[in-house]
Every structure is written in C-alpha cells, then in structure tokens.
Design a protein around this motif. Structure first.
Motif, PDB file in Angstrom:
ATOM      1  N   LEU A 290       0.837  -1.208   0.000  1.00 17.91           N
ATOM      2  CA  LEU A 290       0.000   0.000   0.000  1.00 17.91           C
ATOM      3  C   LEU A 290       0.874   1.261   0.000  1.00 17.91           C
ATOM      4  O   LEU A 290       0.614   2.205  -0.753  1.00 17.91           O
ATOM      5  CB  LEU A 290      -0.941  -0.013   1.213  1.00 17.91           C
ATOM      6  N   ALA A 291       1.934   1.252   0.816  1.00 15.51           N
ATOM      7  CA  ALA A 291       2.822   2.426   0.872  1.00 15.51           C
ATOM      8  C   ALA A 291       3.478   2.651  -0.487  1.00 15.51           C
ATOM      9  O   ALA A 291       3.608   3.791  -0.957  1.00 15.51           O
ATOM     10  CB  ALA A 291       3.887   2.223   1.951  1.00 15.51           C
ATOM     11  N   PHE A 292       3.864   1.559  -1.138  1.00 16.69           N
ATOM     12  CA  PHE A 292       4.491   1.662  -2.464  1.00 16.69           C
ATOM     13  C   PHE A 292       3.493   2.262  -3.461  1.00 16.69           C
ATOM     14  O   PHE A 292       3.813   3.195  -4.199  1.00 16.69           O
ATOM     15  CB  PHE A 292       4.938   0.265  -2.924  1.00 16.69           C
ATOM     16  N   GLU A 293       2.291   1.744  -3.452  1.00 16.65           N
ATOM     17  CA  GLU A 293       1.297   2.228  -4.426  1.00 16.65           C
ATOM     18  C   GLU A 293       0.899   3.675  -4.137  1.00 16.65           C
ATOM     19  O   GLU A 293       0.660   4.451  -5.063  1.00 16.65           O
ATOM     20  CB  GLU A 293       0.083   1.305  -4.432  1.00 16.65           C
ATOM     21  N   ASP A 294       0.835   4.052  -2.852  1.00 21.15           N
ATOM     22  CA  ASP A 294       0.547   5.457  -2.511  1.00 21.15           C
ATOM     23  C   ASP A 294       1.646   6.368  -3.052  1.00 21.15           C
ATOM     24  O   ASP A 294       1.373   7.437  -3.589  1.00 21.15           O
ATOM     25  CB  ASP A 294       0.486   5.638  -0.981  1.00 21.15           C
ATOM     26  N   SER A 295       2.887   5.909  -2.904  1.00 22.98           N
ATOM     27  CA  SER A 295       4.009   6.721  -3.357  1.00 22.98           C
ATOM     28  C   SER A 295       3.963   6.931  -4.873  1.00 22.98           C
ATOM     29  O   SER A 295       4.035   8.064  -5.355  1.00 22.98           O
ATOM     30  CB  SER A 295       5.328   6.045  -2.948  1.00 22.98           C
ATOM     31  N   ILE A 296       3.812   5.848  -5.611  1.00 20.58           N
ATOM     32  CA  ILE A 296       3.840   6.017  -7.075  1.00 20.58           C
ATOM     33  C   ILE A 296       2.597   6.771  -7.571  1.00 20.58           C
ATOM     34  O   ILE A 296       2.679   7.530  -8.530  1.00 20.58           O
ATOM     35  CB  ILE A 296       4.021   4.671  -7.814  1.00 20.58           C
ATOM     36  N   SER A 297       1.474   6.609  -6.869  1.00 24.47           N
ATOM     37  CA  SER A 297       0.264   7.348  -7.260  1.00 24.47           C
ATOM     38  C   SER A 297       0.521   8.844  -7.143  1.00 24.47           C
ATOM     39  O   SER A 297       0.189   9.618  -8.045  1.00 24.47           O
ATOM     40  CB  SER A 297      -0.916   6.974  -6.358  1.00 24.47           C
ATOM     41  N   ASP A 298       1.114   9.248  -6.024  1.00 24.98           N
ATOM     42  CA  ASP A 298       1.424  10.669  -5.822  1.00 24.98           C
ATOM     43  C   ASP A 298       2.353  11.190  -6.910  1.00 24.98           C
ATOM     44  O   ASP A 298       2.172  12.280  -7.433  1.00 24.98           O
ATOM     45  CB  ASP A 298       2.103  10.882  -4.454  1.00 24.98           C
ATOM     46  N   VAL A 299       3.373  10.392  -7.226  1.00 23.02           N
ATOM     47  CA  VAL A 299       4.345  10.825  -8.239  1.00 23.02           C
ATOM     48  C   VAL A 299       3.647  11.005  -9.599  1.00 23.02           C
ATOM     49  O   VAL A 299       3.850  12.017 -10.282  1.00 23.02           O
ATOM     50  CB  VAL A 299       5.507   9.805  -8.360  1.00 23.02           C
ATOM     51  N   LEU A 300       2.819  10.051  -9.974  1.00 21.65           N
ATOM     52  CA  LEU A 300       2.156  10.142 -11.283  1.00 21.65           C
ATOM     53  C   LEU A 300       1.287  11.402 -11.373  1.00 21.65           C
ATOM     54  O   LEU A 300       1.345  12.143 -12.357  1.00 21.65           O
ATOM     55  CB  LEU A 300       1.287   8.898 -11.541  1.00 21.65           C
ATOM     56  N   ILE A 301       0.507  11.652 -10.313  1.00 24.46           N
ATOM     57  CA  ILE A 301      -0.382  12.824 -10.333  1.00 24.46           C
ATOM     58  C   ILE A 301       0.435  14.117 -10.358  1.00 24.46           C
ATOM     59  O   ILE A 301       0.113  15.059 -11.092  1.00 24.46           O
ATOM     60  CB  ILE A 301      -1.330  12.797  -9.103  1.00 24.46           C
ATOM     61  N   LYS A 302       1.513  14.135  -9.578  1.00 25.37           N
ATOM     62  CA  LYS A 302       2.373  15.324  -9.544  1.00 25.37           C
ATOM     63  C   LYS A 302       2.931  15.623 -10.939  1.00 25.37           C
ATOM     64  O   LYS A 302       2.888  16.755 -11.420  1.00 25.37           O
ATOM     65  CB  LYS A 302       3.508  15.071  -8.546  1.00 25.37           C
ATOM     66  N   ARG A 329      -6.064   3.373 -12.400  1.00 20.82           N
ATOM     67  CA  ARG A 329      -7.136   3.853 -13.283  1.00 20.82           C
ATOM     68  C   ARG A 329      -8.011   4.861 -12.553  1.00 20.82           C
ATOM     69  O   ARG A 329      -8.354   5.904 -13.110  1.00 20.82           O
ATOM     70  CB  ARG A 329      -8.034   2.693 -13.720  1.00 20.82           C
ATOM     71  N   ASN A 330      -8.374   4.540 -11.306  1.00 19.62           N
ATOM     72  CA  ASN A 330      -9.264   5.435 -10.548  1.00 19.62           C
ATOM     73  C   ASN A 330      -8.633   6.801 -10.299  1.00 19.62           C
ATOM     74  O   ASN A 330      -9.265   7.825 -10.541  1.00 19.62           O
ATOM     75  CB  ASN A 330      -9.636   4.809  -9.190  1.00 19.62           C
ATOM     76  N   ILE A 331      -7.377   6.807  -9.833  1.00 18.87           N
ATOM     77  CA  ILE A 331      -6.790   8.119  -9.505  1.00 18.87           C
ATOM     78  C   ILE A 331      -6.583   8.953 -10.781  1.00 18.87           C
ATOM     79  O   ILE A 331      -6.768  10.163 -10.762  1.00 18.87           O
ATOM     80  CB  ILE A 331      -5.469   8.014  -8.701  1.00 18.87           C
ATOM     81  N   LEU A 332      -6.263   8.284 -11.891  1.00 19.04           N
ATOM     82  CA  LEU A 332      -6.062   9.037 -13.133  1.00 19.04           C
ATOM     83  C   LEU A 332      -7.400   9.529 -13.678  1.00 19.04           C
ATOM     84  O   LEU A 332      -7.496  10.630 -14.231  1.00 19.04           O
ATOM     85  CB  LEU A 332      -5.336   8.181 -14.170  1.00 19.04           C
ATOM     86  N   SER A 333      -8.425   8.741 -13.477  1.00 17.86           N
ATOM     87  CA  SER A 333      -9.731   9.151 -13.947  1.00 17.86           C
ATOM     88  C   SER A 333     -10.252  10.329 -13.110  1.00 17.86           C
ATOM     89  O   SER A 333     -10.812  11.285 -13.656  1.00 17.86           O
ATOM     90  CB  SER A 333     -10.621   7.915 -13.923  1.00 17.86           C
ATOM     91  N   ASN A 334     -10.012  10.310 -11.793  1.00 20.70           N
ATOM     92  CA  ASN A 334     -10.384  11.464 -10.963  1.00 20.70           C
ATOM     93  C   ASN A 334      -9.612  12.708 -11.376  1.00 20.70           C
ATOM     94  O   ASN A 334     -10.154  13.800 -11.464  1.00 20.70           O
ATOM     95  CB  ASN A 334     -10.095  11.186  -9.472  1.00 20.70           C
ATOM     96  N   PHE A 335      -8.325  12.498 -11.642  1.00 16.76           N
ATOM     97  CA  PHE A 335      -7.476  13.617 -12.063  1.00 16.76           C
ATOM     98  C   PHE A 335      -8.023  14.233 -13.358  1.00 16.76           C
ATOM     99  O   PHE A 335      -8.105  15.458 -13.502  1.00 16.76           O
ATOM    100  CB  PHE A 335      -6.039  13.115 -12.269  1.00 16.76           C
ATOM    101  N   ALA A 336      -8.407  13.389 -14.296  1.00 17.71           N
ATOM    102  CA  ALA A 336      -8.944  13.883 -15.569  1.00 17.71           C
ATOM    103  C   ALA A 336     -10.233  14.659 -15.334  1.00 17.71           C
ATOM    104  O   ALA A 336     -10.422  15.752 -15.885  1.00 17.71           O
ATOM    105  CB  ALA A 336      -9.175  12.719 -16.531  1.00 17.71           C
ATOM    106  N   ASN A 337     -11.117  14.133 -14.476  1.00 17.67           N
ATOM    107  CA  ASN A 337     -12.380  14.832 -14.175  1.00 17.67           C
ATOM    108  C   ASN A 337     -12.127  16.204 -13.585  1.00 17.67           C
ATOM    109  O   ASN A 337     -12.708  17.198 -14.003  1.00 17.67           O
ATOM    110  CB  ASN A 337     -13.213  14.019 -13.167  1.00 17.67           C
ATOM    111  N   GLU A 338     -11.227  16.240 -12.594  1.00 16.59           N
ATOM    112  CA  GLU A 338     -10.939  17.507 -11.925  1.00 16.59           C
ATOM    113  C   GLU A 338     -10.377  18.540 -12.895  1.00 16.59           C
ATOM    114  O   GLU A 338     -10.519  19.734 -12.703  1.00 16.59           O
ATOM    115  CB  GLU A 338      -9.910  17.297 -10.804  1.00 16.59           C
ATOM    116  N   ASN A 339      -9.715  18.068 -13.934  1.00 17.02           N
ATOM    117  CA  ASN A 339      -9.075  18.993 -14.874  1.00 17.02           C
ATOM    118  C   ASN A 339      -9.803  19.102 -16.212  1.00 17.02           C
ATOM    119  O   ASN A 339      -9.238  19.604 -17.194  1.00 17.02           O
ATOM    120  CB  ASN A 339      -7.622  18.574 -15.096  1.00 17.02           C
ATOM    121  N   ASN A 340     -11.060  18.647 -16.229  1.00 15.26           N
ATOM    122  CA  ASN A 340     -11.884  18.734 -17.440  1.00 15.26           C
ATOM    123  C   ASN A 340     -11.239  18.115 -18.665  1.00 15.26           C
ATOM    124  O   ASN A 340     -11.306  18.669 -19.763  1.00 15.26           O
ATOM    125  CB  ASN A 340     -12.206  20.200 -17.761  1.00 15.26           C
TER     126      ASN A 340
END
Ligand code: KG4
Ligand code: ZN
Length: 385
Positions: A290-302, A329-340
C-alpha cells in the motif's frame, strides 16, 4: 482496410486481425479476431523475462496461433515458385526447425481479404522482436501482402482506440501517460501519428518497479497484479499504510521519473522490519504494498499536473500494462475529471501487450510510410517514438 498484426516484443505472442473503417474524416477500429499466448508463467521462475526463452517460445507458438487465428477466416491455397521458396528459406535461416512448416502453412492458408501486415519492430527484447519480424516477412513474401514495422509504444498510445465506442474523433492535443514493464513516459499527442516525448524514467520503468518490489516480497513474476491486490485489500478496509515511502523526483518540476530509489527504500524497509520483528508477516507485506502504491500514485499525479501547467491539453490517454491496475485507473480518472480532460483508457485486455494495438498503430504507420513486400526490417530494441 484489414490488417494482420503481430506482436512478439516481450513475453506475449499475439496475433490479431484488425479492421480500420473510415467514418468521414475519422477512423474506427474493430478487432475481427485475436489469438494470444502468454509466457508469463514460464518466465516466472527466472524472476523476469528471459530473452532466449521468449524467442524459443514465440517461434514454437507462432504457427499454432496463426492457425487458430485463420481457422474461421476465408483462406485459399496458392502456388509458390522455387525462387520465392528459396528466398523464404533464406529469411528463415535462423529458424531451421520452423522454416518448412511455416512455408507450408502459408502456401495452404493465404487469407483472401488481408490488405497489410503490421509487426512490432521495437522497442522490446531483440531476440523476441526478431521472431515476429522474420515470420511476418515470410508471410508477406509468400502472400504478396505489403507490411510495415510498428513502434510498440505508439501501440500503447493508440490502444485506447481499440474500444468499440471510440474512433479517432478525440480532442487533441492529448497528454499520454505510458506505464508498462519497459517504459514510463509522458508524451504529447498532437495528432494521431505525431508524438513528442516530454519526459521519461531515468532508471526503472514503473511496471519493473512493481515487479522488483514484488520479488523482494517473495511474489512471483510478474508481481504487479499481486502487489496491487494486496494494497487494495487494505484500501477497501479504509486502512492507511503504517509505512511511509519517499516520492522520488516528485519535486523535480520536470517530467523525469525515477523508481530505482523507491525500490531501494522498500528493500531498507523490509530489512528494518525483519530486524525488529524477525520476520515479515502478511499484514506487513500488505502495508508495504500500500505504501508503495501510494508513493507512485502521488508521483504520477504530480508529474501530470506539471505537464498540464505547461500546455492546454484536451484529453488524457493512459496506456501500458500497469494500467490494468484499478487503483491507478481510478486516480487518473479522478485527475482527468478535476481537470476537465476527456479520459481515454484501453480495455483490460488491450492494456497489457496485445496485437490489436499493433494493428491500430500499423494503420497510422501505413498511412505515413511506404509499405512493401518482405522489406528488410531490423529489430530495434531501443526504438523511440
Ligand atoms: O505493457 P506490458 O504488458 O509489457 C511491456 O511492454 O512492458 O506491461 C507489463 C507490466 C508488468 O511489469 C506487470 O507487472 C505490470 O505491467 N502490471 C501491473 C498490473 N498488471 C500488469 N502492475 C500493477 N498492477 C497491475 N494490476
Ligand atoms: Zn508493452
């Protein structure tokens, strides 16, 4: 236009027939039929893909897969003259145990409605790529069907066009994030066929990082799915990780990635836990995942935020094997929604390596190059977009 597509860049032998249908100025792609064989289980004992084993398996599985692909398609028997047969034998020089069989199969089974052949030229493992290229050239020669070499990474970008509800009518420019076992890239897609790499990993690819972390935790190759399954287990219980891992290069203000330091941080964390508790139990393994996936998720969004700040993108394309991961997929899809941004994602079976994406990329390659019969295509392990 109907394309026979061949993919052998890594540990999947994949064949597809893809049709490109013109709808006004747009193109819609449909998967007529596919046949695929994954070697993942075989490679798992080596902890990764072993190039010469991949080569052997591709050449062993090619004819059975082609036979499966064509068994309900319209085919005809053709005549082969001696010079053509000799030429085919020369192309197959390094595959003496397959040469006769492939030539015989091709002569008996020429598809009647294939217009082009597309084969992955790179990037990937050279010995594996060569099998696809050589076998494709022989089919092209015997069937007299022109062919092109395709970039595997273009395949991952256009894999999003493999969905039945999609055609090329996508708002551009698009920002593409490609995360696979071999690559981590951010690409600007100005038009279909026109790509610019904006940033990429300086060391390990994201899928590779998943697989290495999995290996350190005692999971077999490819470990990406297992790591994400364990992370999901905790996430579904609403539990946060008890560990914190670094976010490598998240603050570098550019689009470069680095995952090898994260992998080392995981190693130190494992050693620290083993020292304190003598062993790593299931619960702690899950928390590391979980810590690994949280870390890479943050990096991708950043990184995607940095890219968006630099240019006015209309859509977000995500591709590559790691996209099979539901959380990402979920975090990228949320990111896309937030940024239209319109988001384009491949279906699950077009996320990991497949030949449909090679057929689609083949279409764009055909449009911008000169397809020829059995051209001298050379495998390019480091082929760039
Ligand atoms: O695109 P791909 O099939 O092959 C390459 O071109 O590299 O990507 C394979 C990678 C492997 O590293 C695998 O562990 C990772 O994709 N992968 C995943 C998941 N499914 C596959 N990583 C994380 N979560 C998943 N569910
Ligand atoms: Zn791939």
């Amino acid at each position: 236009m109907k394309i026979l597509a061949i993919e052998t860049s890594c540990d999947e032998t994949a064949l597809s027939i893809v049709e490109a249908l013109e709808e006004g100025v747009d193109i819609r792609f449909s998967e007529i039929k596919s046949a695929i064989n994954s070697q993942a289980k075989l490679h798992s004992e080596f902890g990764g893909v072993f190039p010469n084993l991949a080569k052997r398996e591709h050449s062993k599985n090619f004819i059975p897969l082609l036979s499966k692909l064509l068994n309900d398609q319209s085919v005809e028997s053709i005549y082969i003259d001696n010079p053509t047969k000799k030429h085919a034998m020369e192309i197959l020089e390094r595959y003496p145990d397959r040469a006769e069989d492939l030539i015989e199969f091709a002569v008996k089974n020429k598809p009647t409605d294939i217009d082009y052949i597309a084969v992955t030229q790179g990037p990937g493992l050279a010995p594996a790529l060569w099998v696809g290229i050589v076998f494709a050239r022989v089919l092209s020669l015997i069937w007299n069907i022109p062919m092109v070499g395709v970039n595997h990474m273009e395949g991952h970008i256009v894999s999003v066009l493999g969905r039945s509800n999609k055609n090329t009518d996508v708002k551009l420019p698009s920002l593409a994030l490609l995360i696979s076992g071999g690559h981590t890239q951010v690409v600007k897609v100005s038009s279909w066929g026109q790509y610019e790499i904006l940033g990429e990993t300086q060391d390990d690819a994201l899928g590779e990082a998943y697989d290495k972390v999995a290996r350190m935790l005692g999971m077999s190759y490819p470990g990406g799915p297992e790591v994400s399954k364990r992370a999901r287990l905790l996430r579904e219980q609403g539990v946060s990780s008890i560990y914190e891992l670094p976010r490598p290069m998240a603050n570098s203000k550019d689009l470069r990635f680095s995952f090898s330091g994260l992998k080392t941080a995981v190693l130190y964390k494992i050693q620290e836990i083993e020292k304190e508790f003598n062993q790593l139990d299931e619960e702690k393994i899950n928390h590391i995942c979980l810590a690994f996936e949280d870390s890479i998720s943050d990096v991708l969004i950043k990184k995607l935020s940095i890219a968006l700040a630099n240019e006015n993108y209309q859509s977000l394309i995500i591709g590559g094997g790691v996209i099979a991961n539901q959380h990402i997929r979920n975090i990228l899809s949320n990111f896309a929604n937030e940024n239209n941004l319109e988001i384009l994602v491949p279906s699950q079976d077009h996320a990991t390596d497949n030949a449909v994406m090679i057929g689609i990329a083949g279409y764009f390659t055909i449009k911008r190059s000169k397809p020829a019969v059995a051209p001298d295509i050379v495998a390019n392990g480091n082929m760039s977009l």
